[in-house]
Design a protein around this motif. Structure first.
Motif, PDB file in Angstrom:
ATOM      1  N   GLY A  93      38.981  11.466  37.576  1.00  0.00           N
ATOM      2  CA  GLY A  93      40.276  10.961  37.118  1.00  0.00           C
ATOM      3  C   GLY A  93      40.654   9.636  37.738  1.00  0.00           C
ATOM      4  N   SER A  94      40.406   9.475  39.032  1.00  0.00           N
ATOM      5  CA  SER A  94      40.826   8.246  39.714  1.00  0.00           C
ATOM      6  C   SER A  94      39.948   7.052  39.352  1.00  0.00           C
ATOM      7  CB  SER A  94      40.828   8.450  41.233  1.00  0.00           C
ATOM      8  OG  SER A  94      39.506   8.584  41.719  1.00  0.00           O
ATOM      9  N   GLN A  95      38.716   7.283  38.987  1.00  0.00           N
ATOM     10  CA  GLN A  95      37.801   6.183  38.663  1.00  0.00           C
ATOM     11  C   GLN A  95      37.573   6.016  37.165  1.00  0.00           C
ATOM     12  OE1 GLN A  95      36.807   4.033  41.031  1.00  0.00           O
ATOM     13  NE2 GLN A  95      38.256   5.263  42.198  1.00  0.00           N
ATOM     14  N   GLU A  96      38.288   6.774  36.370  1.00  0.00           N
ATOM     15  CA  GLU A  96      38.263   6.672  34.916  1.00  0.00           C
ATOM     16  C   GLU A  96      36.890   6.903  34.295  1.00  0.00           C
ATOM     17  OE1 GLU A  96      40.217   3.041  33.762  1.00  0.00           O
ATOM     18  OE2 GLU A  96      42.032   3.555  34.870  1.00  0.00           O
ATOM     19  N   TYR A  97      36.129   7.819  34.885  1.00  0.00           N
ATOM     20  CA  TYR A  97      34.900   8.269  34.236  1.00  0.00           C
ATOM     21  C   TYR A  97      35.292   9.356  33.251  1.00  0.00           C
ATOM     22  CZ  TYR A  97      32.049   5.823  37.670  1.00  0.00           C
ATOM     23  OH  TYR A  97      31.463   4.858  38.432  1.00  0.00           O
ATOM     24  N   ASN A  98      34.521   9.522  32.201  1.00  0.00           N
ATOM     25  CA  ASN A  98      34.891  10.540  31.226  1.00  0.00           C
ATOM     26  C   ASN A  98      34.202  11.877  31.471  1.00  0.00           C
ATOM     27  OD1 ASN A  98      32.400   9.612  30.498  1.00  0.00           O
ATOM     28  ND2 ASN A  98      32.921   9.092  28.395  1.00  0.00           N
ATOM     29  N   SER A  99      33.270  11.945  32.423  1.00  0.00           N
ATOM     30  CA  SER A  99      32.631  13.223  32.739  1.00  0.00           C
ATOM     31  C   SER A  99      31.938  13.139  34.098  1.00  0.00           C
ATOM     32  CB  SER A  99      31.593  13.588  31.672  1.00  0.00           C
ATOM     33  OG  SER A  99      30.476  12.723  31.751  1.00  0.00           O
ATOM     34  N   ALA A 100      31.656  14.298  34.650  1.00  0.00           N
ATOM     35  CA  ALA A 100      30.933  14.345  35.923  1.00  0.00           C
ATOM     36  C   ALA A 100      29.508  13.837  35.733  1.00  0.00           C
ATOM     37  CB  ALA A 100      30.924  15.766  36.471  1.00  0.00           C
ATOM     38  N   ALA A 101      28.905  14.122  34.590  1.00  0.00           N
ATOM     39  CA  ALA A 101      27.543  13.646  34.326  1.00  0.00           C
ATOM     40  C   ALA A 101      27.493  12.124  34.364  1.00  0.00           C
ATOM     41  CB  ALA A 101      27.055  14.163  32.972  1.00  0.00           C
ATOM     42  N   LYS A 102      28.466  11.473  33.768  1.00  0.00           N
ATOM     43  CA  LYS A 102      28.535   9.998  33.782  1.00  0.00           C
ATOM     44  C   LYS A 102      28.719   9.488  35.208  1.00  0.00           C
ATOM     45  CE  LYS A 102      29.366   5.984  31.660  1.00  0.00           C
ATOM     46  NZ  LYS A 102      28.411   5.260  30.885  1.00  0.00           N
ATOM     47  N   LEU A 103      29.568  10.162  35.980  1.00  0.00           N
ATOM     48  CA  LEU A 103      29.801   9.775  37.373  1.00  0.00           C
ATOM     49  C   LEU A 103      28.509   9.840  38.182  1.00  0.00           C
ATOM     50  CD1 LEU A 103      31.767   9.204  39.793  1.00  0.00           C
ATOM     51  CD2 LEU A 103      31.934  11.688  40.012  1.00  0.00           C
ATOM     52  N   PHE A 104      27.789  10.959  38.096  1.00  0.00           N
ATOM     53  CA  PHE A 104      26.579  11.125  38.892  1.00  0.00           C
ATOM     54  C   PHE A 104      25.424  10.259  38.383  1.00  0.00           C
ATOM     55  CE2 PHE A 104      28.516  15.444  39.808  1.00  0.00           C
ATOM     56  CZ  PHE A 104      29.001  15.051  41.036  1.00  0.00           C
ATOM     57  N   ASN A 105      25.361   9.995  37.081  1.00  0.00           N
ATOM     58  CA  ASN A 105      24.317   9.112  36.541  1.00  0.00           C
ATOM     59  C   ASN A 105      24.540   7.658  36.926  1.00  0.00           C
ATOM     60  OD1 ASN A 105      22.842  11.148  35.320  1.00  0.00           O
ATOM     61  ND2 ASN A 105      23.928  10.963  33.379  1.00  0.00           N
ATOM     62  N   THR A 106      25.795   7.267  37.087  1.00  0.00           N
ATOM     63  CA  THR A 106      26.137   5.894  37.454  1.00  0.00           C
ATOM     64  C   THR A 106      25.982   5.651  38.948  1.00  0.00           C
ATOM     65  OG1 THR A 106      27.711   5.854  35.639  1.00  0.00           O
ATOM     66  CG2 THR A 106      27.958   4.143  37.288  1.00  0.00           C
ATOM     67  N   ALA A 107      26.128   6.697  39.748  1.00  0.00           N
ATOM     68  CA  ALA A 107      26.119   6.563  41.207  1.00  0.00           C
ATOM     69  C   ALA A 107      24.766   6.065  41.714  1.00  0.00           C
ATOM     70  CB  ALA A 107      26.443   7.897  41.854  1.00  0.00           C
ATOM     71  N   CYS A 108      24.833   5.314  42.817  1.00  0.00           N
ATOM     72  CA  CYS A 108      23.616   4.823  43.474  1.00  0.00           C
ATOM     73  C   CYS A 108      23.014   5.893  44.373  1.00  0.00           C
ATOM     74  CB  CYS A 108      23.932   3.596  44.311  1.00  0.00           C
ATOM     75  SG  CYS A 108      24.596   2.247  43.343  1.00  0.00           S
ATOM     76  N   GLY A 109      23.816   6.858  44.792  1.00  0.00           N
ATOM     77  CA  GLY A 109      23.336   7.929  45.649  1.00  0.00           C
ATOM     78  C   GLY A 109      24.469   8.508  46.470  1.00  0.00           C
ATOM     79  N   ILE A 110      24.087   9.386  47.386  1.00  0.00           N
ATOM     80  CA  ILE A 110      25.028  10.037  48.292  1.00  0.00           C
ATOM     81  C   ILE A 110      24.704   9.572  49.704  1.00  0.00           C
ATOM     82  CG2 ILE A 110      25.824  12.249  49.211  1.00  0.00           C
ATOM     83  CD1 ILE A 110      26.564  12.056  46.338  1.00  0.00           C
ATOM     84  N   LEU A 111      25.711   9.084  50.405  1.00  0.00           N
ATOM     85  CA  LEU A 111      25.552   8.603  51.778  1.00  0.00           C
ATOM     86  C   LEU A 111      25.919   9.729  52.734  1.00  0.00           C
ATOM     87  CD1 LEU A 111      24.799   6.012  53.328  1.00  0.00           C
ATOM     88  CD2 LEU A 111      27.235   5.487  53.405  1.00  0.00           C
ATOM     89  N   ILE A 112      24.928  10.199  53.494  1.00  0.00           N
ATOM     90  CA  ILE A 112      25.126  11.294  54.440  1.00  0.00           C
ATOM     91  C   ILE A 112      24.566  10.861  55.791  1.00  0.00           C
ATOM     92  CG2 ILE A 112      24.617  13.702  54.985  1.00  0.00           C
ATOM     93  CD1 ILE A 112      24.255  14.174  51.979  1.00  0.00           C
ATOM     94  N   ASP A 113      25.407  10.854  56.791  1.00  0.00           N
ATOM     95  CA  ASP A 113      25.014  10.473  58.151  1.00  0.00           C
ATOM     96  C   ASP A 113      24.271   9.135  58.174  1.00  0.00           C
ATOM     97  OD1 ASP A 113      26.154  12.845  59.059  1.00  0.00           O
ATOM     98  OD2 ASP A 113      24.255  13.939  58.910  1.00  0.00           O
ATOM     99  N   GLY A 114      24.738   8.179  57.394  1.00  0.00           N
ATOM    100  CA  GLY A 114      24.154   6.842  57.390  1.00  0.00           C
ATOM    101  C   GLY A 114      22.906   6.689  56.546  1.00  0.00           C
ATOM    102  N   VAL A 115      22.475   7.737  55.841  1.00  0.00           N
ATOM    103  CA  VAL A 115      21.275   7.674  55.010  1.00  0.00           C
ATOM    104  C   VAL A 115      21.688   7.844  53.549  1.00  0.00           C
ATOM    105  CG1 VAL A 115      19.063   8.764  54.464  1.00  0.00           C
ATOM    106  CG2 VAL A 115      19.828   8.612  56.834  1.00  0.00           C
ATOM    107  N   LEU A 116      21.229   6.943  52.696  1.00  0.00           N
ATOM    108  CA  LEU A 116      21.524   7.022  51.269  1.00  0.00           C
ATOM    109  C   LEU A 116      20.442   7.856  50.591  1.00  0.00           C
ATOM    110  CD1 LEU A 116      23.449   6.039  49.031  1.00  0.00           C
ATOM    111  CD2 LEU A 116      21.858   4.150  48.659  1.00  0.00           C
TER     112      LEU A 116
END
Length: 146
Positions: A93-116
């Motif tokens: 909702g805050s980033q105006e994506y129309n679905s979770a699939a679109k959000l995750f497909n657009t993402a570069c990755g997940i940053l966890i403890d400094g590692v992407l």
């Protein structure tokens, strides 16, 4: 049916927090903004945005080996990330994506403890036609694989 789904979402949120839910960052590309400082040939420097997601559960999983793979070969480590649907819905909702699939497909990755970590796949569990929990399969970058 909406109340059943709301109950499933609350239960998933409680479970994720109760078993040590943590916060991770979802890295997405930011819109390129032209800048006169240091740019050449009219190319903008790529920018990224990191969005916190909580509660999540992050764990290493054992990949299933096909029978054709020798036992001496070690596959790259895989990780699983369980994410609250509440957090994903707020981000959509805050980033105006129309679905979770679109959000995750657009993402570069997940940053966890400094590692992407790269997102290999995303799926969800649903009840009453709406998601209450998302599961991402992640893989470490090639340089970090042992």
């Amino acid at each position: 049916m909406a109340s059943v789904n709301a109950a499933a979402i609350r239960a998933a949120d409680t479970l994720l927090r109760g078993v040590g839910g943590r916060q991770v960052l979802l890295r997405t590309p930011a819109p390129a903004i032209p800048n006169d400082d240091g740019e050449q040939l009219g190319l903008s420097t790529p920018q990224f945005q990191d969005f916190p997601i909580t509660p999540v559960i992050y764990r290493r999983i054992r990949p299933r080996l096909p029978s054709s793979v020798a036992a001496t070969q070690s596959p790259a480590p895989q990780y699983e990330l369980l994410i609250s649907a509440t957090a994903v819905n707020a981000l959509i909702g805050s980033q105006e994506y129309n679905s979770a699939a679109k959000l995750f497909n657009t993402a570069c990755g997940i940053l966890i403890d400094g590692v992407l970590l790269n997102i290999e796949s995303a799926n969800y569990s649903e009840l009453g036609g709406a998601a209450y929990l998302y599961r991402l399969l992640l893989r470490a970058p090639q340089a970090l694989r042992t």
